[in-house]
Design an enzyme around this catalytic site. Structure first.
Site, PDB file in Angstrom:
ATOM      1  CD  GLU A 269      -3.859  -6.118   2.377  1.00  0.00           C
ATOM      2  OE1 GLU A 269      -4.744  -5.464   2.985  1.00  0.00           O
ATOM      3  OE2 GLU A 269      -2.650  -5.882   2.474  1.00  0.00           O
TER       4      GLU A 269
ATOM      5  CD  GLU B 130      -3.042  -1.093   2.163  1.00  0.00           C
ATOM      6  OE1 GLU B 130      -2.833  -0.478   3.208  1.00  0.00           O
ATOM      7  OE2 GLU B 130      -4.120  -1.672   1.917  1.00  0.00           O
TER       8      GLU B 130
HETATM    9  P1  P53 Z   1      -7.287  -3.373   9.335  1.00  0.00           P
HETATM   10  C1  P53 Z   1      -6.952   1.145   5.840  1.00  0.00           C
HETATM   11  C2  P53 Z   1      -7.557   1.203   4.606  1.00  0.00           C
HETATM   12  C3  P53 Z   1      -7.190   0.317   3.614  1.00  0.00           C
HETATM   13  C4  P53 Z   1      -6.222  -0.623   3.863  1.00  0.00           C
HETATM   14  O1  P53 Z   1      -7.014  -3.200   7.770  1.00  0.00           O
HETATM   15  C5  P53 Z   1      -5.600  -0.660   5.077  1.00  0.00           C
HETATM   16  C6  P53 Z   1      -5.967   0.197   6.087  1.00  0.00           C
HETATM   17  C7  P53 Z   1      -5.330   0.136   7.433  1.00  0.00           C
HETATM   18  O2  P53 Z   1      -6.306   0.113   8.416  1.00  0.00           O
HETATM   19  O3  P53 Z   1      -4.599  -1.522   5.328  1.00  0.00           O
HETATM   20  C8  P53 Z   1      -4.551  -2.793   4.769  1.00  0.00           C
HETATM   21  O4  P53 Z   1      -6.286  -4.333   9.834  1.00  0.00           O
HETATM   22  C9  P53 Z   1      -3.211  -3.345   5.138  1.00  0.00           C
HETATM   23  C10 P53 Z   1      -3.251  -4.477   6.117  1.00  0.00           C
HETATM   24  C11 P53 Z   1      -4.459  -4.307   7.012  1.00  0.00           C
HETATM   25  C12 P53 Z   1      -5.700  -4.412   6.165  1.00  0.00           C
HETATM   26  O5  P53 Z   1      -5.700  -3.424   5.169  1.00  0.00           O
HETATM   27  O6  P53 Z   1      -7.127  -2.011   9.898  1.00  0.00           O
HETATM   28  O7  P53 Z   1      -2.394  -3.686   4.043  1.00  0.00           O
HETATM   29  O8  P53 Z   1      -2.026  -4.507   6.802  1.00  0.00           O
HETATM   30  O9  P53 Z   1      -4.484  -5.215   8.059  1.00  0.00           O
HETATM   31  C13 P53 Z   1      -6.990  -4.319   6.937  1.00  0.00           C
HETATM   32  O10 P53 Z   1      -8.680  -3.886   9.443  1.00  0.00           O
END
Ligand code: P53
Length: 477
Positions: free
Chosen positions: A374, A181
Site C-alpha cells: 500500500e 496491518e
Molecule cells: P484511509 C491509518 C494509517 C495507516 C494506514 O487509509 C491505515 C490507516 C487507516 O486510516 O490503513 C490502511 O482509507 C489500510 C487501508 C486504508 C489505507 O490505509 O483512511 O490498510 O484499509 O484504506 C488508507 O485513507
C-alpha cells in the site's frame, strides 16, 4: 550493473473487500464488523472499540454496504487493471462470505465461487492475485459470541478459514498475507481485531492477548499454507513508517525507538519467531500477563513468514518531551508534525525519502524479501463531464515514491518483490468512511452520501501508471 527494477517485479494495485465489494448481504454473506462502522463523528470511537455498535442503527450511513459494488463490477474492474498492465492485484477475502457466522464447520459455496471466478478473471489478464486473508474484517457473530480475537477459540475458526482457502484456491493463488496491518490492533482494535472494551477493563492486556492469538493464527496459516502447497508464499503485513526523533535530543531519539518497537514488535515475532525481550519487559512493567502455551511458542518459532509486506503513507515523528504534543490531523497513528514536509488534504505528511528509510530499516532488521502493498495519496478529485480527472498531484506523489523505492533497490540493495498502490480504483476510506478521499487511477462516480452512477472512468494517472509498468519503472514521466 543493473540500474532499474528487477525482472518480474510485481507492479499492481490494492483494495480490501469491505472498502470496495459492497453486496454486504448477497449470496449468504454474514454481517461483519466492517459493515457496522458508519461515516461521521462516531466512526473513530467505534473502530477504537470505545463506542458499541454491533448492528445498523437508525440515522447513520454505512458506506461499506454498497461501496463501489465491485461484487457486481469485478470483471470490468479487473479488465481495467489488465489494461494498465498490472502484474499483480492485491485484494482481500470477506471472511463472512466464506463462513457467514465464522464458526460453521462447512463453508458457504456461493462465497467460495465468487472469489474463484475473480481469481480466474485475474489470470485471464495475466494478473497474479495477492490475497489478504483478513483485511480488518471479522464476522459479527464471532464478536458477539466470543468477543473477537480476545478469545483463543478464534485460532480454530481462522485455521478453518485458511484451510478452506488454501485448498480451494490451490493453483490460483500463491501469495497470501495473514492479517492486514497487524499493528492496527493497538490503534483501532474493533476494526483491527473485533475488540470492544467493557467498563474498567485493562485494555492493554486485552489488546496484547488478542495480538498473541493473531500471531499464533498467522503462524498456523503459514504452516498450513506450506503443507497444502509448497509453492505458497505467506507474508505478514505492517502499517509501516519510520519514526524520526523530533530533535537531536537523546530523549527524542529514545522516544522514536520506543515507538518503532511498538510496531516492529509484531514483525519481530512473525519474522524472527519469538517475542522480543523489550516486549516481555514492557508487559512486566505494565502488569500484562499474556496467556500462551508451549505449543504456541513452538508454532511461532517454527513457522515464520516468507516475506514482509507493509503499507507506507508517511514517516512519523516522536518526542520525549511531554510539552511537545502538537499532533498531525486525520490519521489513526497520531504523530507530531514534521516542519520539513508538506501534507495531503487530510493532513498526512508526504515523505518519499521516508519510504527509502523505512525500506532500509526493515531490511536491516530482518533480511527477508519485502513487498510494498500500500502506498498512495488520498485526495479530492474534480472530474470533468466525462469523468476524466487531471490528477497530477497523485502522479507526483507516486513518481517520487517509486523513485525512492528504486533508490532503495538499486543504490542500497534491499530485496523488494513488488509494489501495489493503495486504492487503485476509488473506494471507501477505512479511516473516515468517505468516498471523496480518493486514491484511484480509476474514478468511480459515487459520493459520501452514496449517490452516483458507479460509472468507472480513467484518470490521467491511469495512463501514466500504464507507462511506468510497461517500462518496468524506467519511465516515470
Ligand atoms: P484511509 C491509518 C494509517 C495507516 C494506514 O487509509 C491505515 C490507516 C487507516 O486510516 O490503513 C490502511 O482509507 C489500510 C487501508 C486504508 C489505507 O490505509 O483512511 O490498510 O484499509 O484504506 C488508507 O485513507
Amino acid at each position: 550493473m543493473n540500474k532499474g527494477f528487477p525482472q518480474g517485479f510485481l507492479w499492481g494495485g490494492a483494495t480490501a473487500a469491505n472498502q470496495c465489494e459492497g453486496a454486504y448481504d448477497v449470496d449468504g454473506r454474514g454481517l461483519a464488523n466492517v459493515d457496522v462502522v458508519p461515516i461521521g463523528e462516531e466512526r473513530f470511537p467505534i473502530i477504537a472499540g470505545q463506542r458499541k455498535m454491533f448492528d445498523f442503527e437508525e440515522g447513520y450511513f454505512y458506506p461499506a454496504k454498497e461501496s463501489i459494488d465491485m461484487y457486481h463490477h469485478y470483471k470490468e474492474d479487473i479488465a481495467l487493471f489488465g489494461e494498465m498492465g498490472f502484474k499483480t492485484y492485491r485484494l482481500s477475502i470477506a471472511w463472512s462470505r466464506i463462513f457467514p457466522k465464522g464458526d460453521e464447520l462447512e463453508p458457504n459455496e456461493k462465497g467460495l465461487e465468487f472469489y474463484e471466478k475473480l481469481f480466474k478473471e485475474c489470470h485471464k489478464h495475466g494478473i497474479e492475485p495477492l490475497v489478504t486473508i483478513t483485511h480488518f474484517d471479522c464476522p459479527m457473530h464471532l464478536i458477539e459470541e466470543y468477543g473477537g480475537w480476545r478469545n483463543r477459540k478464534m485460532l480454530e475458526f481462522y485455521e478453518r478459514l485458511c484451510r478452506t482457502l488454501f485448498t480451494r484456491y490451490k493453483g490460483l493463488v500463491k501469495y497470501w498475507l495473514t492479517f492486514n496491518e497487524i499493528n492496527m490492533i493497538l490503534h483501532a482494535p474493533f476494526m483491527g481485531a473485533g475488540l470492544y472494551f467493557e467498563e474498567g477493563e485493562n485494555q492493554e492486556q486485552v489488546k496484547y492477548q488478542a495480538a498473541h492469538h493473531e500471531l499464533v493464527a498467522s503462524a498456523i496459516a503459514t504452516k498450513v499454507a506450506h503443507e497444502i502447497d509448497p509453492e505458497n508464499k505467506v507474508g505478514c503485513m505492517l502499517a509501516a513508517g519510520q519514526y524520526y526523533p523530533n530533535t537531536a535530543h537523546p530523549r527524542d531519539y529514545w522516544a522514536a525507538l520506543q515507538e518503532d518497537r511498538e510496531n516492529y514488535f509484531f514483525i519481530d515475532v512473525q519474522a524472527r519467531g519469538e517475542y522480543p525481550n523489550y516486549a516481555k519487559k514492557k508487559w512486566e512493567r505494565l502488569g500484562i500477563d499474556v496467556e500462551m502455551t508451549e505449543e504456541d511458542l513452538a508454532l511461532l518459532r517454527d513457522y515464520t513468514v516468507d516475506f514482509i509486506s507493509f503499507s507506507y503513507y508517511s514517516s512519523r515523528v516522536a518526542s520525549g518531551d511531554p510539552e511537545v504534543n502538537e499532533k498531525t490531523e486525520g490519521n489513526i497513528f497520531a504523530s507530531i508534525k514534521n516542519p520539513y514536509l508538506e501534507a495531503s488534504e487530510w493532513g498526512w505528511q508526504i515523505d518519499p525519502l521516508g519510504l527509502r528509510i523505512t525500506l532500509n530499516a526493515i531490511w536491516d532488521r530482518y533480511q527477508k524479501p519485502m513487498f510494498i502493498v500500500e502506498n498512495g495519496l488520498g485526495a479530492i478529485d474534480t472530474p470533468d463531464e466525462n469523468g476524466y480527472v487531471e490528477d497530477d498531484y497523485r502522479i507526483d506523489y507516486l513518481r517520487q515514491h517509486i523513485a525512492a523505492m528504486r533508490d532503495a533497490i538499486v543504490e542500497d540493495g534491499v530485496e523488494l518483490l513488488g509494489y501495489t498502490t493503495w486504492g487503485c480504483i476509488d473506494l471507501v476510506s477505512a479511516g473516515t468512511g468517505e468516498m471523496k478521499k480518493r486514491y484511484g487511477f480509476i474514478y468511480v462516480d459515487r459520493d459520501n452520501e452514496g449517490k452516483g452512477t458507479l460509472k468507472r472512468s480513467k484518470k490521467k494517472s491511469f495512463h501514466w501508471y500504464k507507462q511506468v509498468i510497461a517500462t518496468n519503472g524506467q519511465d516515470l514521466g
